[in-house]
Enzyme design. Structure first.
Site, mmCIF file in Angstrom:
data_model
loop_
_atom_site.group_PDB
_atom_site.id
_atom_site.type_symbol
_atom_site.label_atom_id
_atom_site.label_comp_id
_atom_site.label_asym_id
_atom_site.label_seq_id
_atom_site.Cartn_x
_atom_site.Cartn_y
_atom_site.Cartn_z
ATOM 1 N N GLU A 161 7.633 -1.732 -12.326
ATOM 2 C CA GLU A 161 6.201 -1.401 -12.368
ATOM 3 C C GLU A 161 6.029 0.095 -12.250
ATOM 4 O OE1 GLU A 161 3.583 -3.174 -9.446
ATOM 5 O OE2 GLU A 161 4.468 -5.161 -9.735
HETATM 6 C C1 FCB Z 1 1.711 -3.168 -6.833
HETATM 7 C C2 FCB Z 1 1.645 -4.666 -7.054
HETATM 8 C C3 FCB Z 1 0.944 -5.059 -8.320
HETATM 9 C C4 FCB Z 1 -0.251 -4.176 -8.628
HETATM 10 C C5 FCB Z 1 0.117 -2.709 -8.507
HETATM 11 C C6 FCB Z 1 -1.011 -1.771 -8.828
HETATM 12 O O1 FCB Z 1 1.846 -2.898 -5.472
HETATM 13 O O2 FCB Z 1 2.952 -5.217 -7.112
HETATM 14 O O3 FCB Z 1 0.596 -6.406 -8.217
HETATM 15 O O4 FCB Z 1 -1.327 -4.528 -7.866
HETATM 16 O O5 FCB Z 1 0.590 -2.453 -7.222
#
Ligand code: FCB
Length: 450
Positions: free
Chosen positions: A355
């Site tokens: 992410e």
């Molecule tokens: C992370 C989470 C994800 C999303 C992002 C912005 O902490 O894993 O679900 O909310 O932040």
């Protein structure tokens, strides 16, 4: 000129079940802790909930088309545990088939924070048995999808779930236990270890975990600040990665705080340290910490407030730029944490950035039908360059997934915070590709392939 990555580097997009699916009661699905939390007045901005969210449950087919058209290799999503408990696995069958037919590799996460309320009623992550229930969940999924799904992620951000949901009360299940939350950390780690075992037994091709990591710097070189930063980093970074990558907790006090008898703990750690094929890193922003100064007001620095009796206090990170969520934009922090992980863990598996992304309060499509989100493009560009710098510094990074494919329900912040490459009008649920979607597509197309 787009940042360039080695041949075979995998580009993807990420989402999670609770944030996009909606269909809160479809197929007999029961509530998760987030359905309970969002129903509490004042828990979520504007009193919003995720009963409909981005309605992905009903629109998954066209959503997959929008994802696939960008040319991504991988799509990371998560399973709704209460949906799986209700026996509604058909939805994930269809989703996986659609992805594969579109040439996109499914990379599902077993657990992304939506604990079934019935398990919370039995103690939630404070109850050791929840780890065994997660192993059952893993087993149901790998038996059903293992013939088509090769890559699996066990857990998402055990640290944020523990800190916000168990130590504090800003996320579900809002327990507010302070340091008493450490058993919830251990039981999630145990769940991870048990899930790896189940997935391996059933022949999973590639297994990883998604962990939020961030550099923690001391506000000054005063030894008290340096010590406070080290404690904070031990609790929020290393408590969750050392057991997996070194087989122990970073500190004797933390080891004692998880509340498991020594002999049992050693057996648990054996499981938790199981070999992984990749290590997922979620990165958003660094943190700066000082030793608490009497009488100083620390509220509003982080998205959540740390209680005054803790031996560390967050101070604002120095940065000229912030996202609309107020998060500091510090791309070098990503290079920094990747190099730190490589130096700390001699056996660090290849990393995938599972992410990374930014919330900007995008305007709806204008007369030209476009959503102009230049700031998101420059955020993503800078962070991809930071990944490239880490690769140059010798860290093995095999992929990068944008959070998020599509605008969604941002937990306690509701729908104001838009992280998507695809815009969602939450009144009509209509989708529009943002300029960042086109930029990402072109960046992927511009990479050397083997
Ligand atoms: C992370 C989470 C994800 C999303 C992002 C912005 O902490 O894993 O679900 O909310 O932040």
């Amino acid at each position: 000129m787009y940042p360039q990555f080695p041949p075979g580097f995998r580009f993807g997009m990420s989402t999670s079940a609770y944030q996009i699916e909606g269909a809160a009661d479809a197929g007999g699905k029961g509530p998760s802790i987030w359905d309970t939390f969002t129903a509490r007045p004042g828990a979520v901005r504007h009193g919003q909930d995720a009963r409909v969210a981005s309605d992905h449950y009903h629109r998954y087919a066209s959503d997959v088309d929008l994802i696939a058209e960008a040319g991504v290799h991988d799509y990371r999503f998560s399973f709704s545990w209460p949906r799986v408990l209700a026996g509604d696995l058909d939805f994930y069958d269809r989703l996986v088939d659609r992805l594969l037919a579109s040439g996109v590799r499914p990379v599902p996460t077993l657990y992304h924070w939506d604990l079934p309320q019935e398990l919370e009623d039995a103690g939630g992550w404070m109850n050791r048995d929840t780890a065994h229930r997660l192993a059952d969940h893993a087993s149901a999924l790998v038996l059903r999808l293992g013939d088509r799904v090769r890559d699996w992620i066990t857990m998402n951000e055990m640290n944020v779930h523990t800190l916000y949901g168990y130590a504090l009360a800003d996320h579900a299940p809002a327990r507010g236990l302070g340091l008493g939350a450490l058993p919830a950390a251990h039981h999630q780690l145990l769940a991870h270890g048990l899930a790896v075992q189940v997935l391996r037994t059933h022949g999973a091709g590639s297994i990883g975990v998604a962990q939020q990591h961030f550099p923690v710097t001391a506000a000054s070189d005063d030894p008290a600040d340096v010590e406070a930063a080290a404690i904070f980093s031990a609790l929020t970074n290393w408590t969750f990665s050392d057991p997996i990558l070194l087989g122990d907790y970073p500190d004797e006090l933390i080891r004692a705080g998880v509340g498991v008898p020594e002999a049992q703990l050693d057996r648990d750690l054996e499981l938790i340290r199981a070999r992984l094929d990749f290590y997922g890193v979620n990165y958003y922003e660094p943190t700066m910490i000082e030793a608490p100064k009497a009488g100083k007001d620390y509220s509003g620095v982080l998205e959540v407030d740390i209680p005054a009796d803790m031996p560390f206090s967050p101070v604002p990170v120095k940065s000229d730029e912030r996202t609309d969520f107020g998060w500091a934009v510090v791309p070098a922090g990503l290079t920094d944490i990747l190099v730190t992980l490589r130096d700390r863990y001699p056996d660090l598996p290849p990393v995938i950035i599972t992410e990374n992304g930014a919330s900007f309060h995008d305007s709806p499509p204008g007369p030209d039908g476009r959503v102009h989100d230049e700031r998101r493009i420059s955020y993503l560009d800078a962070h991809l360059r930071a990944v490239s710098d880490a690769i140059t510094a010798g860290v093995r990074v095999d992929g990068y997934y944008v959070w998020s494919a599509i605008d969604n329900f941002e937990w306690a912040a509701g729908y104001d915070e838009r992280f998507g490459l695809i815009y969602v009008d939450f009144s009509t649920l209509e989708r529009t590709k943002k300029d960042s979607w086109f930029w990402y597509r072109d960046l992927i197309a511009a990479q050397p392939r083997n």
